[in-house]
Motif scaffolding. Structure first.
Motif, PDB file in Angstrom:
ATOM      1  N   ARG A 186       0.828  -1.218   0.000  1.00  0.00           N
ATOM      2  CA  ARG A 186       0.000   0.000   0.000  1.00  0.00           C
ATOM      3  C   ARG A 186       0.856   1.259   0.000  1.00  0.00           C
ATOM      4  O   ARG A 186       0.591   2.206  -0.729  1.00  0.00           O
ATOM      5  CB  ARG A 186      -0.930   0.009   1.216  1.00  0.00           C
ATOM      6  CG  ARG A 186      -2.100  -0.939   1.031  1.00  0.00           C
ATOM      7  CD  ARG A 186      -2.938  -1.096   2.295  1.00  0.00           C
ATOM      8  NE  ARG A 186      -3.912  -2.163   2.083  1.00  0.00           N
ATOM      9  CZ  ARG A 186      -4.419  -2.920   3.029  1.00  0.00           C
ATOM     10  NH1 ARG A 186      -4.058  -2.738   4.290  1.00  0.00           N
ATOM     11  NH2 ARG A 186      -5.287  -3.862   2.737  1.00  0.00           N
ATOM     12  N   GLY A 190       0.750   3.421  -3.150  1.00  0.00           N
ATOM     13  CA  GLY A 190      -0.224   4.489  -2.923  1.00  0.00           C
ATOM     14  C   GLY A 190       0.249   5.605  -2.010  1.00  0.00           C
ATOM     15  O   GLY A 190      -0.338   6.687  -1.997  1.00  0.00           O
ATOM     16  N   ARG A 193      -0.927   9.255   1.733  1.00  0.00           N
ATOM     17  CA  ARG A 193      -2.073  10.140   1.512  1.00  0.00           C
ATOM     18  C   ARG A 193      -3.330   9.339   1.211  1.00  0.00           C
ATOM     19  O   ARG A 193      -3.285   8.358   0.473  1.00  0.00           O
ATOM     20  CB  ARG A 193      -1.755  11.092   0.358  1.00  0.00           C
ATOM     21  CG  ARG A 193      -2.585  12.362   0.379  1.00  0.00           C
ATOM     22  CD  ARG A 193      -2.103  13.334  -0.665  1.00  0.00           C
ATOM     23  NE  ARG A 193      -0.801  13.895  -0.360  1.00  0.00           N
ATOM     24  CZ  ARG A 193       0.230  13.928  -1.201  1.00  0.00           C
ATOM     25  NH1 ARG A 193       0.126  13.416  -2.415  1.00  0.00           N
ATOM     26  NH2 ARG A 193       1.375  14.474  -0.847  1.00  0.00           N
ATOM     27  N   LYS A 194      -4.412   9.781   1.772  1.00  0.00           N
ATOM     28  CA  LYS A 194      -5.691   9.116   1.558  1.00  0.00           C
ATOM     29  C   LYS A 194      -6.055   9.222   0.084  1.00  0.00           C
ATOM     30  O   LYS A 194      -5.972  10.303  -0.498  1.00  0.00           O
ATOM     31  CB  LYS A 194      -6.755   9.821   2.390  1.00  0.00           C
ATOM     32  CG  LYS A 194      -8.010   9.018   2.531  1.00  0.00           C
ATOM     33  CD  LYS A 194      -8.881   9.618   3.612  1.00  0.00           C
ATOM     34  CE  LYS A 194      -9.958   8.639   4.011  1.00  0.00           C
ATOM     35  NZ  LYS A 194     -10.519   8.998   5.313  1.00  0.00           N
ATOM     36  N   GLU A 195      -6.445   8.084  -0.485  1.00  0.00           N
ATOM     37  CA  GLU A 195      -6.789   8.139  -1.905  1.00  0.00           C
ATOM     38  C   GLU A 195      -8.129   8.831  -2.103  1.00  0.00           C
ATOM     39  O   GLU A 195      -9.072   8.581  -1.370  1.00  0.00           O
ATOM     40  CB  GLU A 195      -6.756   6.726  -2.504  1.00  0.00           C
ATOM     41  CG  GLU A 195      -5.294   6.279  -2.673  1.00  0.00           C
ATOM     42  CD  GLU A 195      -5.130   4.802  -2.968  1.00  0.00           C
ATOM     43  OE1 GLU A 195      -5.464   4.401  -4.086  1.00  0.00           O
ATOM     44  OE2 GLU A 195      -4.658   4.080  -2.084  1.00  0.00           O
TER      45      GLU A 195
ATOM     46  N   ALA B 139      -4.256  10.809  10.586  1.00  0.00           N
ATOM     47  CA  ALA B 139      -5.258   9.784  10.269  1.00  0.00           C
ATOM     48  C   ALA B 139      -6.595  10.156  10.899  1.00  0.00           C
ATOM     49  O   ALA B 139      -7.649  10.026  10.276  1.00  0.00           O
ATOM     50  CB  ALA B 139      -4.777   8.412  10.758  1.00  0.00           C
ATOM     51  N   ARG B 145      -4.325   7.699   4.962  1.00  0.00           N
ATOM     52  CA  ARG B 145      -5.046   6.431   4.821  1.00  0.00           C
ATOM     53  C   ARG B 145      -5.179   5.709   6.169  1.00  0.00           C
ATOM     54  O   ARG B 145      -4.274   5.737   7.001  1.00  0.00           O
ATOM     55  CB  ARG B 145      -4.373   5.547   3.791  1.00  0.00           C
ATOM     56  CG  ARG B 145      -2.977   5.106   4.184  1.00  0.00           C
ATOM     57  CD  ARG B 145      -2.266   4.454   3.013  1.00  0.00           C
ATOM     58  NE  ARG B 145      -3.103   3.447   2.406  1.00  0.00           N
ATOM     59  CZ  ARG B 145      -3.091   3.161   1.095  1.00  0.00           C
ATOM     60  NH1 ARG B 145      -2.260   3.781   0.292  1.00  0.00           N
ATOM     61  NH2 ARG B 145      -3.897   2.246   0.602  1.00  0.00           N
ATOM     62  N   ASP B 147      -5.846   2.352   6.407  1.00  0.00           N
ATOM     63  CA  ASP B 147      -5.713   0.896   6.292  1.00  0.00           C
ATOM     64  C   ASP B 147      -4.288   0.389   6.529  1.00  0.00           C
ATOM     65  O   ASP B 147      -3.988  -0.764   6.252  1.00  0.00           O
ATOM     66  CB  ASP B 147      -6.228   0.418   4.921  1.00  0.00           C
ATOM     67  CG  ASP B 147      -5.462   1.047   3.766  1.00  0.00           C
ATOM     68  OD1 ASP B 147      -4.602   1.913   4.030  1.00  0.00           O
ATOM     69  OD2 ASP B 147      -5.725   0.683   2.609  1.00  0.00           O
TER      70      ASP B 147
END
Lengths: 196, 196
Positions: A186, A190, A193-195, B139, B145, B147
């Motif tokens: 991940r 990715g 950063r939050k997608e 977060a 993210r 997860d």
């Protein structure tokens, strides 16, 4: 029976003891005397199995290298878009590192003072190069960002993956192998950063 | 004048020689004799400046730790959304690591055999913890993210950053400090995948 008897020793068990001692004391700092004490067998019994500590090192790093190079032969590493193959290879690298933890740890700590160590470093560079080629292909196919130079990105990704050997303990108290693997995949692809 | 004269030595120049030798030979493997030879001054001249090699170690890791903890006091690390503060801290960590390369390298190689080493490890953990708290806050604010577990993400990000000391050479032939810094920030936050 709590101590290994001399005749129960196989090259395999001797290798696992040697790798543990190499990782604890460093390869340079390990003598045949240390190996003999740790294995609980005489030096001459060790020489019955191997020519010396350099042969043990060669067998140990070969095991790690075979695991890593083996990934590149797997179907998902050979077929498909480069970015997908790269993701597969990164996932499998973490799996192999965790499955062969002491062997890969030793490989990553090799310094280059002996012919075997220099050979191991050369093979490591070759593996890094193969992964860098995959990253370059993924960038050429437009699936990977183009604003980070390929060699630099490869080094940083390997840095993240290889650092696992410094803290991962397979005692079941920390993160599981699966959690570590998924986290690496991940983050590498990715980022934090939050997608959107 | 090609060799340093005894009376030109300051605690500062002695420290920089000591750090180089510690990084080459390992702290455990360095004797006062080694330091005396490398500095080109007698052991008694060294004792004129410091109580012994442990004091040199303490001064060296203090310099690295002051650089790192200093980041957390800077305005951009204290004010704003957690994700922005985190990005600032990551960028500055790479800058400090590259500016103080031998000192940070030594800090990262400390093993814990002496009181000074254990103190340094404790301070490192404290710094890691402060960065982990920032990641947790980011977060919670929904910018990072959810997860990947915070401690695991922190370890992997530090793994990537700290690995720089293994290959970065400030000789101007490879990537520049700025390229390395920007690559780390891009990969840590955005990952390899091309942003849509």
């Amino acid at each position: 029976m709590t101590t290994a008897r001399r005749d129960t020793y196989t090259p395999e068990t001797l290798l696992s003891v040697a790798v543990r001692v190499f990782n604890e004391r460093g390869y340079d700092g390990t003598s045949m005397e240390h190996l003999s004490k740790a294995a609980g067998i005489s030096k001459s019994s060790i020489y019955h199995h191997v020519a010396g500590k350099e042969e043990l090192l060669r067998r140990a790093v070969t095991r790690a290298l075979d695991g890593l190079f083996g990934i590149l032969e797997e179907e998902h590493a050979r077929v498909g878009r480069a970015a997908e193959r790269l993701e597969y290879v990164v996932r499998r690298m973490v799996e192999v590192l965790l499955a062969e933890l002491p062997y890969v740890t030793l490989l990553l700590r090799v310094r280059g003072n002996t012919a075997t160590e220099r050979w191991a470093l050369e093979r490591r560079r070759e593996f890094d190069h193969r992964v860098a080629e995959l990253l370059k292909a993924a960038a050429a196919e437009g699936d990977v960002r183009g604003d980070v130079e390929v060699r630099l990105a490869t080094r940083l990704v390997f840095g993240m993956i290889n650092s696992i050997v410094e803290w991962y303990r397979p005692d079941g108290r920390g993160s599981s192998a699966r959690e570590v693997r998924d986290a690496v995949v991940r983050l590498v692809f990715g980022g934090l950063r939050k997608e959107a």
